[in-house]
Write an enzyme that holds these catalytic residues in place. Structure first.
Site, short mmCIF file in Angstrom:
data_model
loop_
_atom_site.label_atom_id
_atom_site.label_comp_id
_atom_site.label_asym_id
_atom_site.label_seq_id
_atom_site.Cartn_x
_atom_site.Cartn_y
_atom_site.Cartn_z
CG HIS A 142 -1.95 1.05 1.23
ND1 HIS A 142 -3.15 0.92 1.86
CD2 HIS A 142 -1.99 2.29 0.65
CE1 HIS A 142 -3.88 2.01 1.70
NE2 HIS A 142 -3.18 2.86 0.97
CG HIS A 193 -0.97 6.79 -1.67
ND1 HIS A 193 -2.22 6.89 -2.25
CD2 HIS A 193 -1.16 6.16 -0.49
CE1 HIS A 193 -3.13 6.35 -1.44
NE2 HIS A 193 -2.52 5.90 -0.37
NE ARG A 198 0.86 11.34 -2.58
CZ ARG A 198 -0.22 11.07 -1.87
NH1 ARG A 198 -1.30 10.60 -2.44
NH2 ARG A 198 -0.27 11.27 -0.58
CG ASN A 215 -5.24 8.18 -3.85
OD1 ASN A 215 -4.20 7.58 -4.15
ND2 ASN A 215 -5.39 8.80 -2.71
CG HIS A 271 -9.99 4.33 2.45
ND1 HIS A 271 -8.87 5.11 2.70
CD2 HIS A 271 -10.93 4.74 3.35
CE1 HIS A 271 -9.13 5.94 3.71
NE2 HIS A 271 -10.38 5.74 4.10
CG ASP A 281 -2.06 4.52 3.63
OD1 ASP A 281 -1.89 4.87 2.44
OD2 ASP A 281 -3.05 4.87 4.30
CG HIS A 306 0.17 14.91 1.70
ND1 HIS A 306 -0.63 14.89 0.57
CD2 HIS A 306 -0.34 13.96 2.52
CE1 HIS A 306 -1.59 13.98 0.72
NE2 HIS A 306 -1.43 13.40 1.89
N GLY A 333 -2.07 11.90 5.70
CA GLY A 333 -1.16 10.93 5.09
C GLY A 333 0.25 11.10 5.65
O1 DOR Z 1 -4.19 9.40 4.99
C1 DOR Z 1 -4.50 9.11 3.84
N1 DOR Z 1 -3.80 9.60 2.79
N2 DOR Z 1 -5.57 8.32 3.62
C2 DOR Z 1 -6.02 8.10 2.37
O2 DOR Z 1 -6.96 7.36 2.21
C3 DOR Z 1 -5.43 8.77 1.20
C4 DOR Z 1 -4.02 9.08 1.48
C5 DOR Z 1 -3.42 9.98 0.44
O3 DOR Z 1 -3.49 9.64 -0.73
O4 DOR Z 1 -2.84 11.00 0.80
ZN ZN Z 2 -3.54 4.88 1.07
ZN ZN Z 3 -6.87 4.59 2.42
#
Ligand code: DOR
Ligand code: ZN
Ligand code: ZN
Length: 461
Positions: free
Chosen positions: A71, A73, A75, A105, A191, A320, A324, A340
């Site tokens: 899991h 991201h 980006r 996402n 999610h 996860d 950012h 996040g």
């Molecule tokens: O904390 C999170 N950040 N939860 C999410 O479901 C999305 C993720 C993000 O993409 O920043």
């Molecule tokens: Zn996530």
């Molecule tokens: Zn999530």
């Protein structure tokens, strides 16, 4: 190569790693392994290892199968200011992961054949770890099979907000999509948080002028997760889809998953290191750097999650990793802060620290970060060391002490709820597809040495 030679070993292989302790078929063996090209060609004790162009002394460190973060991201594209394919996969290998699964996402959202194709093309030139891509549901269910053919590893559904196609408020539409994913025998990650409940509660808090992290927690209560998890499990039971609940954060969700497993459903779930290692107290203390969705919970939830790990109701740990920019993490109102936390460079050291504290075993770590993610997401030839298998290898020094330091992250994220935490147990060398990519604390990989994972049904390669 073994295959080219009818199973016989070449006289001289590319590289031998020796003087290590290998995690092999559930036990530790003292010895090493031989790498030729992108494959492990021999696992064994010192005298049985072939001659090699290069010999690397592992100083009795632990040799694990390449670890998988299910899991992440990564980006890139329009969100490259937060992270990109290179920085994200550099963070992965720096943290001991050889494979990561990327979430859809993004901007643009990954929910079509074209968007998957474009993302794969961009990634292929940059990645230094292996990457599998998840897709959200497309706008038309009949595109799901084409997305699989394009190479998506799995599907991802957000019930917390509308992302991609299929109206998340419409059970019939969801049922149709679940049925198609089930027909294709693909995994579906979810999610699970009820969007309406979050929205209503957020409006109540905003109307009352509340804008601190406590208000955010009240707007994202465990009940929102439980409600969505129940709904997903019902839909999964009807359609027999392989469903995976992401970042579970309530006792009741763990109980629901346990019940579903006992019924024989093909269900799995994950916990994040932040939900396992920290509580809402850390969120109160640190504020935005510890803000995630779902939020950190009370101590008794954290304990229930550890219970879930011990009982194997929780199948795997995933970071996860959700980076950012600092600007997005430093707003006055909690409603403007992006939730996040980056986790690729902290997950393994935090878990190895638990091994040193006696709360986990090395077998647990391999199960949670390699075997189960490979099994659940159908990542072939991964999750274990084997002769003839891909040379994806994570070497760790269980005794090395360090401190989590955001200034040394390879990720673009410049914050972490764990910044300054003391850890014991660190990755020291990582091989991806036979290439050394992490050596001590340095990422030494050339751009593009990672592979894009393709689903078994992919027709593109
Ligand atoms: O904390 C999170 N950040 N939860 C999410 O479901 C999305 C993720 C993000 O993409 O920043
Ligand atoms: Zn996530
Ligand atoms: Zn999530």
């Amino acid at each position: 190569m073994v295959d080219a030679n009818n199973g016989a070993l070449p006289m001289t292989v590319d590289c031998v790693l020796h003087n290590g302790k290998l995690y092999f078929e559930g036990t530790i063996i003292e010895g090493g392994l031989a790498i030729d090209g992108d494959r492990i060609v021999k696992i064994g004790r010192e005298p049985n290892l072939p001659a090699a162009g290069e010999r690397i002394d592992l100083n009795r460190c632990l040799v694990l199968p390449g670890l998988i973060d299910a899991h992440v991201h990564l980006r890139g594209q329009r969100l490259a200011y937060k992270e990109d394919f290179l920085s994200g996969t550099q963070a992965a290998v720096a943290g001991g992961f050889t494979t990561v699964l990327d979430m859809p996402n993004n901007e643009p959202v990954i929910c079509s054949v074209d968007s998957v194709r474009k993302r794969v093309e961009l990634a292929e030139r940059k990645i230094v770890a292996n990457v599998g891509f998840l897709s959200s549901f497309p706008h038309r269910t009949d595109e799901i099979a084409d997305i699989v053919r394009e190479g998506a590893t799995a599907f991802k559904l957000y019930l917390s907000e509308q992302i991609g196609g299929v109206n998340i408020e419409d059970d019939d539409e969801l049922l149709q999509a679940f049925t198609e994913v089930s027909r294709l025998n693909m995994p579906l990650a979810v999610h699970a948080e009820d969007a309406k409940m979050i929205k209503n509660r957020t409006n109540v808090e905003k109307a009352a002028g509340n804008n601190d992290v406590e208000a955010y927690c009240r707007a994202h209560p465990p009940e929102a997760e439980v409600k969505a998890a129940r709904r997903v499990l019902q839909l999964a039971e009807k359609t027999k889809v392989r469903v995976h609940l992401c970042h579970v954060s309530s006792e009741e969700t763990v109980a629901l998953v346990n019940e579903a497993k006992k019924k024989g459903m093909d269900v799995s779930c994950e916990a994040t290191p932040h939900h396992l290692m920290a509580t809402s107290r850390l969120l109160t203390d640190l504020g935005a750097p510890a803000l995630t969705d779902p939020p950190l919970r009370e101590k008794k939830v954290m304990e229930a999650l550890w219970g879930g790990v011990r009982e194997k109701v929780i199948d795997l740990v995933a970071s996860d990793h959700a980076p950012h920019s600092i600007r997005e993490k430093t707003a006055d109102s909690v409603w403007s802060v992006r939730p996040g936390v980056p986790g690729l460079e902290t997950t393994l050291p935090l878990l190895l620290t638990k091994v040193n504290e006696g709360l986990l075993t090395v077998n647990d770590v391999v199960r949670l970060l390699a075997e189960k993610p490979a099994q659940i997401f159908g990542i072939q030839d991964a999750g274990f060391l084997s002769e003839g298998g891909m040379a994806d290898i994570t070497v760790v020094d269980l005794h090395r002490v360090g401190r989590i330091d955001v200034d040394r992250f390879h990720s673009k994220a410049e914050y972490s709820p764990f910044d300054g935490w003391k850890v014991k147990g660190l990755p020291v060398k990582v091989f991806v597809n036979g290439t050394l990519v992490l050596d001590k604390d340095e990422v030494v990989a050339d751009e593009g040495i990672g592979r894009v994972l393709r689903s078994r049904k992919s027709l593109t390669k």
